[in-house]
Scaffold this motif. Sequence first.
Motif, PDB file in Angstrom:
ATOM      1  N   ASP A  36       0.824  -1.205   0.000  1.00 33.27           N
ATOM      2  CA  ASP A  36       0.000   0.000   0.000  1.00 33.27           C
ATOM      3  C   ASP A  36       0.856   1.252   0.000  1.00 33.27           C
ATOM      4  OD1 ASP A  36      -2.325  -1.425  -0.081  1.00 33.27           O
ATOM      5  OD2 ASP A  36      -2.776  -1.198   2.064  1.00 33.27           O
ATOM      6  N   GLN A  37       1.939   1.271   0.765  1.00 33.08           N
ATOM      7  CA  GLN A  37       2.811   2.442   0.787  1.00 33.08           C
ATOM      8  C   GLN A  37       3.488   2.638  -0.560  1.00 33.08           C
ATOM      9  OE1 GLN A  37       5.296   1.556   4.131  1.00 33.08           O
ATOM     10  NE2 GLN A  37       3.927   2.599   5.565  1.00 33.08           N
ATOM     11  N   PHE A  38       3.910   1.568  -1.206  1.00 39.02           N
ATOM     12  CA  PHE A  38       4.577   1.672  -2.493  1.00 39.02           C
ATOM     13  C   PHE A  38       3.632   2.219  -3.556  1.00 39.02           C
ATOM     14  CE2 PHE A  38       5.751  -0.146  -6.608  1.00 39.02           C
ATOM     15  CZ  PHE A  38       7.017   0.399  -6.742  1.00 39.02           C
ATOM     16  N   SER A  39       2.376   1.798  -3.537  1.00 42.48           N
ATOM     17  CA  SER A  39       1.431   2.211  -4.568  1.00 42.48           C
ATOM     18  C   SER A  39       1.027   3.672  -4.433  1.00 42.48           C
ATOM     19  CB  SER A  39       0.192   1.312  -4.551  1.00 42.48           C
ATOM     20  OG  SER A  39      -0.540   1.537  -3.367  1.00 42.48           O
ATOM     21  N   LEU A  40       1.364   4.317  -3.318  1.00 41.08           N
ATOM     22  CA  LEU A  40       0.990   5.709  -3.094  1.00 41.08           C
ATOM     23  C   LEU A  40       2.128   6.680  -3.389  1.00 41.08           C
ATOM     24  CD1 LEU A  40      -1.075   5.395   0.214  1.00 41.08           C
ATOM     25  CD2 LEU A  40      -1.920   5.618  -2.116  1.00 41.08           C
ATOM     26  N   THR A  41       3.149   6.252  -4.123  1.00 42.58           N
ATOM     27  CA  THR A  41       4.315   7.083  -4.354  1.00 42.58           C
ATOM     28  C   THR A  41       3.933   8.487  -4.800  1.00 42.58           C
ATOM     29  OG1 THR A  41       5.617   5.162  -4.905  1.00 42.58           O
ATOM     30  CG2 THR A  41       6.479   7.283  -5.615  1.00 42.58           C
ATOM     31  N   PHE A  42       3.102   8.636  -5.824  1.00 39.60           N
ATOM     32  CA  PHE A  42       2.690   9.937  -6.312  1.00 39.60           C
ATOM     33  C   PHE A  42       1.245  10.251  -5.948  1.00 39.60           C
ATOM     34  CE2 PHE A  42       6.084   8.912  -9.402  1.00 39.60           C
ATOM     35  CZ  PHE A  42       6.908   9.986  -9.136  1.00 39.60           C
ATOM     36  N   ASN A  43       0.569   9.338  -5.284  1.00 35.72           N
ATOM     37  CA  ASN A  43      -0.877   9.488  -5.127  1.00 35.72           C
ATOM     38  C   ASN A  43      -1.372   9.458  -3.696  1.00 35.72           C
ATOM     39  OD1 ASN A  43      -1.462   9.743  -7.913  1.00 35.72           O
ATOM     40  ND2 ASN A  43      -0.973   7.588  -8.127  1.00 35.72           N
ATOM     41  N   GLY A  44      -0.515   9.666  -2.749  1.00 34.53           N
ATOM     42  CA  GLY A  44      -0.948   9.751  -1.365  1.00 34.53           C
ATOM     43  C   GLY A  44      -1.391  11.165  -1.033  1.00 34.53           C
ATOM     44  N   PRO A  45      -1.942  11.357   0.154  1.00 33.13           N
ATOM     45  CA  PRO A  45      -2.408  12.686   0.553  1.00 33.13           C
ATOM     46  C   PRO A  45      -1.303  13.748   0.566  1.00 33.13           C
ATOM     47  CG  PRO A  45      -3.314  11.021   2.001  1.00 33.13           C
ATOM     48  CD  PRO A  45      -2.303  10.332   1.121  1.00 33.13           C
ATOM     49  N   LEU A  46      -0.084  13.375   0.941  1.00 31.57           N
ATOM     50  CA  LEU A  46       0.989  14.368   0.966  1.00 31.57           C
ATOM     51  C   LEU A  46       1.311  14.854  -0.449  1.00 31.57           C
ATOM     52  CD1 LEU A  46       3.094  16.026   2.458  1.00 31.57           C
ATOM     53  CD2 LEU A  46       4.636  14.056   2.290  1.00 31.57           C
ATOM     54  N   GLU A  47       1.495  13.921  -1.365  1.00 29.09           N
ATOM     55  CA  GLU A  47       1.841  14.295  -2.739  1.00 29.09           C
ATOM     56  C   GLU A  47       0.706  15.070  -3.408  1.00 29.09           C
ATOM     57  OE1 GLU A  47       4.185  10.985  -1.273  1.00 29.09           O
ATOM     58  OE2 GLU A  47       2.021  11.176  -1.520  1.00 29.09           O
ATOM     59  N   ALA A  48      -0.511  14.580  -3.250  1.00 24.83           N
ATOM     60  CA  ALA A  48      -1.663  15.292  -3.823  1.00 24.83           C
ATOM     61  C   ALA A  48      -1.834  16.646  -3.142  1.00 24.83           C
ATOM     62  CB  ALA A  48      -2.925  14.451  -3.676  1.00 24.83           C
ATOM     63  N   GLY A  49      -1.498  16.722  -1.862  1.00 29.93           N
ATOM     64  CA  GLY A  49      -1.582  17.988  -1.137  1.00 29.93           C
ATOM     65  C   GLY A  49      -0.595  19.013  -1.662  1.00 29.93           C
ATOM     66  N   VAL A  50       0.623  18.591  -1.942  1.00 28.57           N
ATOM     67  CA  VAL A  50       1.622  19.504  -2.500  1.00 28.57           C
ATOM     68  C   VAL A  50       1.150  19.996  -3.869  1.00 28.57           C
ATOM     69  CG1 VAL A  50       4.000  19.690  -3.373  1.00 28.57           C
ATOM     70  CG2 VAL A  50       3.547  18.565  -1.176  1.00 28.57           C
ATOM     71  N   ARG A  51       0.570  19.093  -4.672  1.00 27.30           N
ATOM     72  CA  ARG A  51       0.049  19.510  -5.978  1.00 27.30           C
ATOM     73  C   ARG A  51      -1.083  20.521  -5.800  1.00 27.30           C
ATOM     74  NH1 ARG A  51       0.787  13.802  -7.097  1.00 27.30           N
ATOM     75  NH2 ARG A  51      -1.442  13.424  -6.870  1.00 27.30           N
ATOM     76  N   ALA A  52      -1.974  20.281  -4.839  1.00 23.54           N
ATOM     77  CA  ALA A  52      -3.089  21.203  -4.594  1.00 23.54           C
ATOM     78  C   ALA A  52      -2.583  22.568  -4.139  1.00 23.54           C
ATOM     79  CB  ALA A  52      -4.048  20.613  -3.560  1.00 23.54           C
ATOM     80  N   VAL A  53      -1.605  22.580  -3.251  1.00 21.46           N
ATOM     81  CA  VAL A  53      -1.051  23.857  -2.782  1.00 21.46           C
ATOM     82  C   VAL A  53      -0.389  24.596  -3.946  1.00 21.46           C
ATOM     83  CG1 VAL A  53       0.650  24.941  -1.248  1.00 21.46           C
ATOM     84  CG2 VAL A  53      -0.801  23.101  -0.393  1.00 21.46           C
ATOM     85  N   ASP A  78      -8.640  14.148   1.052  1.00 14.11           N
ATOM     86  CA  ASP A  78      -7.717  13.851   2.157  1.00 14.11           C
ATOM     87  C   ASP A  78      -6.515  14.793   2.117  1.00 14.11           C
ATOM     88  OD1 ASP A  78      -9.414  11.819   2.937  1.00 14.11           O
ATOM     89  OD2 ASP A  78      -8.156  10.194   2.143  1.00 14.11           O
ATOM     90  N   ALA A  79      -6.025  15.070   0.915  1.00 10.74           N
ATOM     91  CA  ALA A  79      -4.880  15.965   0.748  1.00 10.74           C
ATOM     92  C   ALA A  79      -5.218  17.384   1.219  1.00 10.74           C
ATOM     93  CB  ALA A  79      -4.461  15.988  -0.723  1.00 10.74           C
ATOM     94  N   LEU A  80      -6.390  17.871   0.851  1.00 11.45           N
ATOM     95  CA  LEU A  80      -6.794  19.212   1.268  1.00 11.45           C
ATOM     96  C   LEU A  80      -6.921  19.303   2.779  1.00 11.45           C
ATOM     97  CD1 LEU A  80      -9.378  19.903  -1.555  1.00 11.45           C
ATOM     98  CD2 LEU A  80      -7.179  21.080  -1.238  1.00 11.45           C
ATOM     99  N   HIS A  81      -7.497  18.271   3.376  1.00 14.01           N
ATOM    100  CA  HIS A  81      -7.621  18.262   4.847  1.00 14.01           C
ATOM    101  C   HIS A  81      -6.241  18.280   5.507  1.00 14.01           C
ATOM    102  CE1 HIS A  81     -11.918  16.482   4.498  1.00 14.01           C
ATOM    103  NE2 HIS A  81     -11.895  17.776   4.315  1.00 14.01           N
ATOM    104  N   LEU A  82      -5.307  17.504   4.983  1.00 11.80           N
ATOM    105  CA  LEU A  82      -3.949  17.496   5.511  1.00 11.80           C
ATOM    106  C   LEU A  82      -3.316  18.882   5.388  1.00 11.80           C
ATOM    107  CD1 LEU A  82      -1.431  16.046   6.627  1.00 11.80           C
ATOM    108  CD2 LEU A  82      -0.873  15.437   4.242  1.00 11.80           C
TER     109      LEU A  82
END
Length: 167
Positions: free
Chosen positions: A7-24, A79-83
Amino acid sequence: MDEVARDQFSLTFNGPLEAGVRAVAVLGSAFPRAYDIQRLTAFDYLLVRTHQLGGPDDLHPVTPIQTPATEVRRRVVQDALHLMMTRDLVVRIIDENGISYRAGESAAMFLDSLRTPYLAALKDRADWLVYHLADYTDAALDDLMRRFFDTWVVEFQTVERSLGARA
């Protein structure tokens, strides 16, 4: 244990942190404009695929199937926005138009501190994307995303046939 690692490997570019940085990055480029979750979800997909819009080279490598999967991505973006809200990087706005999000008080300083080549390219593409899609109405953006989805369906059917599935 294998399940957690997978699960951690599959979230390399798609976890809340990465999506959050893209949103910011997108919201920082758009400031003081605010966007709803639907637009931010579409931007999350398009930000790393700007070449498909006639813009800079894609930020992520090309894959055989590039599904926009905006409905699947929506939860990750939420989830990214909430983070990011917990760090004052994003602010939620609730008004007569519904719920939208804007860059928070710490967003500019955060974005200025990102200096790796990847993150510099991400910020450049966010600037380009926000400028390129600035005049798109919600309906026009939905039409654009529908075109990507239609292309994905054709790509998926081609791959499925090549793997021996019956039509």
